[in-house]
Enzyme design. Structure first.
Site, mmCIF file in Angstrom:
data_model
loop_
_atom_site.group_PDB
_atom_site.id
_atom_site.type_symbol
_atom_site.label_atom_id
_atom_site.label_comp_id
_atom_site.label_asym_id
_atom_site.label_seq_id
_atom_site.Cartn_x
_atom_site.Cartn_y
_atom_site.Cartn_z
ATOM 1 N N TRP A 64 0.754 -1.124 0.028
ATOM 2 C CA TRP A 64 -0.133 0.341 0.226
ATOM 3 C C TRP A 64 0.801 1.172 0.090
ATOM 4 C CZ3 TRP A 64 -3.845 -0.644 4.387
ATOM 5 C CH2 TRP A 64 -5.115 -2.676 4.174
ATOM 6 N N ASN A 82 2.163 -0.697 -10.501
ATOM 7 C CA ASN A 82 0.629 -0.639 -10.526
ATOM 8 C C ASN A 82 -0.676 0.729 -10.253
ATOM 9 O OD1 ASN A 82 -2.082 -1.324 -12.712
ATOM 10 N ND2 ASN A 82 -2.721 -2.373 -10.263
ATOM 11 N N ASP A 88 4.838 -6.374 -9.395
ATOM 12 C CA ASP A 88 3.210 -7.148 -8.058
ATOM 13 C C ASP A 88 2.666 -6.921 -9.806
ATOM 14 O OD1 ASP A 88 1.783 -7.781 -5.750
ATOM 15 O OD2 ASP A 88 1.040 -5.405 -6.668
ATOM 16 N N GLU A 133 4.145 -10.648 -11.994
ATOM 17 C CA GLU A 133 3.289 -11.630 -11.038
ATOM 18 C C GLU A 133 1.701 -11.767 -11.404
ATOM 19 O OE1 GLU A 133 -0.563 -11.176 -7.286
ATOM 20 O OE2 GLU A 133 0.587 -10.122 -9.261
HETATM 21 C C1 ABC Z 1 -7.371 -6.612 1.063
HETATM 22 C C2 ABC Z 1 -7.205 -8.282 1.807
HETATM 23 C C3 ABC Z 1 -8.249 -9.297 1.211
HETATM 24 C C4 ABC Z 1 -9.021 -8.283 0.496
HETATM 25 C C5 ABC Z 1 -9.020 -7.398 -0.487
HETATM 26 C C6 ABC Z 1 -9.938 -6.103 -0.728
HETATM 27 O O1 ABC Z 1 -8.036 -6.309 0.862
HETATM 28 O O2 ABC Z 1 -6.485 -8.260 2.610
HETATM 29 O O3 ABC Z 1 -8.192 -9.711 2.020
HETATM 30 O O4 ABC Z 1 -9.951 -9.435 0.304
HETATM 31 C C7 ABC Z 1 -2.273 -6.938 -1.226
HETATM 32 C C8 ABC Z 1 -2.839 -7.400 0.268
HETATM 33 C C9 ABC Z 1 -3.619 -7.689 0.714
HETATM 34 C C10 ABC Z 1 -4.996 -6.999 -0.042
HETATM 35 C C11 ABC Z 1 -4.804 -6.397 -1.000
HETATM 36 C C12 ABC Z 1 -5.841 -5.581 -1.523
HETATM 37 O O5 ABC Z 1 -3.249 -5.890 -1.357
HETATM 38 O O6 ABC Z 1 -1.661 -8.369 0.040
HETATM 39 O O7 ABC Z 1 -3.647 -8.936 1.819
HETATM 40 O O8 ABC Z 1 -6.250 -7.700 0.433
HETATM 41 O O9 ABC Z 1 -5.354 -4.404 -0.518
HETATM 42 C C13 ABC Z 1 -1.172 -8.489 -5.883
HETATM 43 C C14 ABC Z 1 -0.108 -9.270 -4.595
HETATM 44 C C15 ABC Z 1 -1.053 -9.178 -3.850
HETATM 45 C C16 ABC Z 1 -1.435 -7.394 -2.987
HETATM 46 C C17 ABC Z 1 -1.800 -6.753 -3.670
HETATM 47 C C18 ABC Z 1 -1.844 -5.485 -4.480
HETATM 48 C C19 ABC Z 1 -1.315 -7.838 -5.757
HETATM 49 O O10 ABC Z 1 0.310 -10.496 -4.703
HETATM 50 O O11 ABC Z 1 -0.126 -9.470 -2.558
HETATM 51 O O12 ABC Z 1 -1.868 -7.921 -2.353
HETATM 52 O O13 ABC Z 1 -0.635 -4.729 -4.445
HETATM 53 C C20 ABC Z 1 -5.882 -9.386 -8.542
HETATM 54 C C21 ABC Z 1 -4.860 -9.014 -9.083
HETATM 55 C C22 ABC Z 1 -2.865 -9.689 -8.443
HETATM 56 C C23 ABC Z 1 -3.039 -9.313 -6.565
HETATM 57 C C24 ABC Z 1 -4.737 -10.595 -5.836
HETATM 58 C C25 ABC Z 1 -4.672 -9.852 -4.883
HETATM 59 O O14 ABC Z 1 -5.991 -9.959 -6.441
HETATM 60 O O15 ABC Z 1 -4.606 -9.628 -10.144
HETATM 61 O O16 ABC Z 1 -2.721 -9.248 -8.873
HETATM 62 N N1 ABC Z 1 -2.160 -9.848 -6.205
HETATM 63 C C26 ABC Z 1 -8.774 -13.935 -10.022
HETATM 64 C C27 ABC Z 1 -8.181 -13.116 -10.593
HETATM 65 C C28 ABC Z 1 -7.417 -12.191 -10.272
HETATM 66 C C29 ABC Z 1 -7.275 -11.676 -8.677
HETATM 67 C C30 ABC Z 1 -7.554 -13.097 -8.164
HETATM 68 C C31 ABC Z 1 -7.787 -12.103 -7.273
HETATM 69 O O17 ABC Z 1 -9.205 -13.454 -8.789
HETATM 70 O O18 ABC Z 1 -8.433 -13.856 -11.842
HETATM 71 O O19 ABC Z 1 -6.650 -10.969 -10.800
HETATM 72 O O20 ABC Z 1 -6.043 -11.162 -8.317
HETATM 73 O O21 ABC Z 1 -8.772 -11.536 -6.379
HETATM 74 C C32 ABC Z 1 -8.081 -18.995 -10.865
HETATM 75 C C33 ABC Z 1 -7.813 -18.940 -12.000
HETATM 76 C C34 ABC Z 1 -7.402 -16.544 -11.654
HETATM 77 C C35 ABC Z 1 -7.921 -16.170 -10.449
HETATM 78 C C36 ABC Z 1 -8.101 -17.294 -9.065
HETATM 79 C C37 ABC Z 1 -8.780 -17.144 -8.435
HETATM 80 O O22 ABC Z 1 -8.208 -18.612 -9.522
HETATM 81 O O23 ABC Z 1 -7.289 -18.568 -13.131
HETATM 82 O O24 ABC Z 1 -7.745 -15.920 -12.676
HETATM 83 O O25 ABC Z 1 -8.221 -15.073 -9.782
HETATM 84 O O26 ABC Z 1 -7.848 -20.263 -11.451
HETATM 85 CA CA CA Z 2 -3.872 -0.829 -13.815
#
Ligand code: ABC
Ligand code: CA
Length: 481
Positions: free
Chosen positions: A84, A122, A204, A228
């Site tokens: 963040w 991003n 990321d 990622e």
């Molecule tokens: C916080 C809370 C969560 C809450 C969320 C709204 O806010 O902890 O409980 O749900 C960081 C933190 C997280 C935090 C987030 C947001 O920020 O670590 O704790 O969540 O504030 C990266 C990192 C991750 C990081 C961020 C943000 C990005 O590794 O640690 O999170 O800087 C998407 C993104 C991906 C991202 C992920 C968290 O969200 O694309 O880059 N990770 C589908 C979508 C994906 C999506 C995923 C989850 O759902 O296609 O794009 O990821 O929402 C497979 C499919 C996939 C599918 C999965 C679930 O199943 O092929 O496409 O993914 O079979």
């Molecule tokens: Ca973007």
């Protein structure tokens, strides 16, 4: 360092806040994790645990993003994960000072280990009301895409221009198509890498930025980058490889889980990944980072199997096929996650490591062995030959890679012995030694292999096997006889 150097390495991933505190371990009252607090891990803490990490044979460490984050306590807790961002030109004071980070970099290099830093370009992050003036350097709304949350992950334009997060913690999405933004980010990463002597980056949210942005970024970074993209489709994943180079291998992550899931899993799930028509989807499968766990998903023992024999088999795949092995801290401590966590809670794999006492467990020694086998065989043909399956059935996969032959099972420790007849592709008469048990076999046209209690077998030719350091060989597995 570039791809060629990284391919030979293995990566240990830590969450900086959760891995190690510096100074003597003082018993503490249980932390209340429900508020998602900073728990106190630091870069100095990591330095003090480098013996522990290196003792497992890892020669690269991936740490959380290092920039200064928002300080507020939000609905989703604090910014302990480092994603963040608020000020891209300052370091996160919770993790230490810029000097501490440099000390970590130096300490790693003194051991011939690499530093990999997680970077986020991003987005920035905010509490419910976005105040652009607080961001450094992008302190105006004109540097961002208009606020609109991503509601459909199949809409690629929205994935690129929309915002991640929600009303409680919106992540203002940088307008990376704006040349000023792009060039500022390129200059930023160039300075970051140089000022901390970074050896590689984990990037990321790669799929949230148009592909065309990445080659300039990777060039400016000047080091190997692994991107990622949380996406299980190999075609989609592979299409980014020419732009980024390295990728976290989510296309393997899901089949691996299916293959090793107790009951019903099939080893064809994974040997299919070795077929030429599958590999063709990628420019270079040796630049894919192979993993069974990450900080965004529940632990392998939680969602797949907690049977150690099964875990060992999955880990053998991670280390001894073509990709770069990536292990998430705590795997070796049998971390499974707090019992009260649901399967989709991304907090369940973020326990503090110090509760484990950093014990030298059986899995710790097993990882050391896998690392050693990989290193020893690298120049003996492991590095130049791709893995091929020499046998697959529902429960067993035998894979040859250069001098190495491994037999993997998904049956678990309770399973009876199994006999397989293999055409190993080694010349008749070759003596192969299983580095886990010391047992040897002589290759015939059809070689018989007996798998016991679902344990993996890892064979090397006798001359190489004798170089595997015997003291790290774990005790033989329990047998059912
Ligand atoms: C916080 C809370 C969560 C809450 C969320 C709204 O806010 O902890 O409980 O749900 C960081 C933190 C997280 C935090 C987030 C947001 O920020 O670590 O704790 O969540 O504030 C990266 C990192 C991750 C990081 C961020 C943000 C990005 O590794 O640690 O999170 O800087 C998407 C993104 C991906 C991202 C992920 C968290 O969200 O694309 O880059 N990770 C589908 C979508 C994906 C999506 C995923 C989850 O759902 O296609 O794009 O990821 O929402 C497979 C499919 C996939 C599918 C999965 C679930 O199943 O092929 O496409 O993914 O079979
Ligand atoms: Ca973007």
């Amino acid at each position: 360092p570039g791809a060629a150097e990284w391919k030979k390495r293995s990566i240990y991933q830590v969450l900086t806040d959760r891995f190690a505190k510096s100074g003597p371990i003082v018993p503490e009252t249980k932390i209340d994790m429900s508020s998602r607090p900073y728990c106190g891990g630091t870069w100095r803490g990591i330095i003090e645990k480098l013996d522990y990490i290196q003792g497992m044979g890892f020669d690269a460490v991936w740490i959380s993003p290092v920039t200064k984050n928002i300080e507020e306590e939000t609905f989703w807790g604090t910014a302990y994960h480092g994603c963040w961002q608020e000020d891209m030109y300052s370091v996160n004071p919770h993790f230490g000072t810029a000097e501490d980070l440099r000390a970590l970099s130096d300490a790693l290099h003194a051991r011939d280990m690499y530093l990999m830093v997680d970077v986020v370009v991003n987005h920035m992050a905010s509490t419910s009301n976005v105040d652009y003036s607080r961001y450094i350097p992008f302190n105006d709304s004109s540097y961002y895409h208009p606020k609109k949350f991503i509601t459909d992950y199949n809409d690629q334009k929205l994935v690129e221009e929309g915002w991640i997060g929600d009303g409680k913690v919106p992540l203002p999405d940088l307008d990376t198509e704006n040349p000023t933004v792009a060039h500022t980010l390129y200059a930023w990463v160039d300075a970051l890498v140089k000022s901390f002597n970074i050896d590689g980056l984990r990037i990321d949210t790669v799929k949230h930025v148009p592909k065309e942005f990445w080659p300039g970024f990777v060039r400016a970074a000047g080091v190997w980058c692994v991107g990622e993209m949380l996406h299980g489709d190999p075609n989609f994943l592979g299409s980014y490889q020419p732009y980024v180079g390295g990728l976290l291998d989510y296309a393997t992550y899901y089949p691996l889980q299916r293959a090793f899931k107790s009951r019903g899993g099939s080893m064809y799930e994974i040997t299919n990944l070795l077929r030429p028509h599958y590999r063709e989807k990628f420019k270079d499968t040796q630049q894919l980072a192979t993993f069974i766990e990450s900080h965004d998903m529940p632990r392998f023992p939680k969602i797949v199997s907690s049977d150690v024999a099964v875990v060992e088999n999955a880990l053998a795949w991670t280390f001894l096929t073509d990709g770069i092995p990536l292990i998430y801290y705590g795997c070796e401590q049998y971390f499974i996650g707090p019992p009260d966590m649901t399967e989709n809670d991304d907090q369940s794999a973020r326990q503090v490591m110090w509760d484990s006492g950093y014990k030298l467990t059986l899995l710790y020694h097993y990882l050391a062995l896998l690392n050693q086998v990989r290193k020893l065989s690298w120049n003996a043909g492991f590095g130049t030959n791709l893995a091929t399956a020499v046998h697959t059935d529902t429960n067993i996969a035998a894979i040859r890679k250069g001098p190495l032959l491994m037999c993997l099972s998904n049956e678990g420790s309770k399973s009876p012995s199994r006999k397989v007849f293999l055409h190993t592709t080694f010349p008749n008469g070759t003596v192969l030694v299983d580095v886990l048990t010391g047992q040897s076999i002589a290759v015939k046209h059809w070689t018989t292999i007996i798998l016991i209690a679902g344990e993996p077998q890892i064979y090397l030719p006798h001359s190489l096997a004798t170089q595997v350091c015997s003291e790290i060989i774990p005790p033989p597995p329990p047998t059912n006889v």
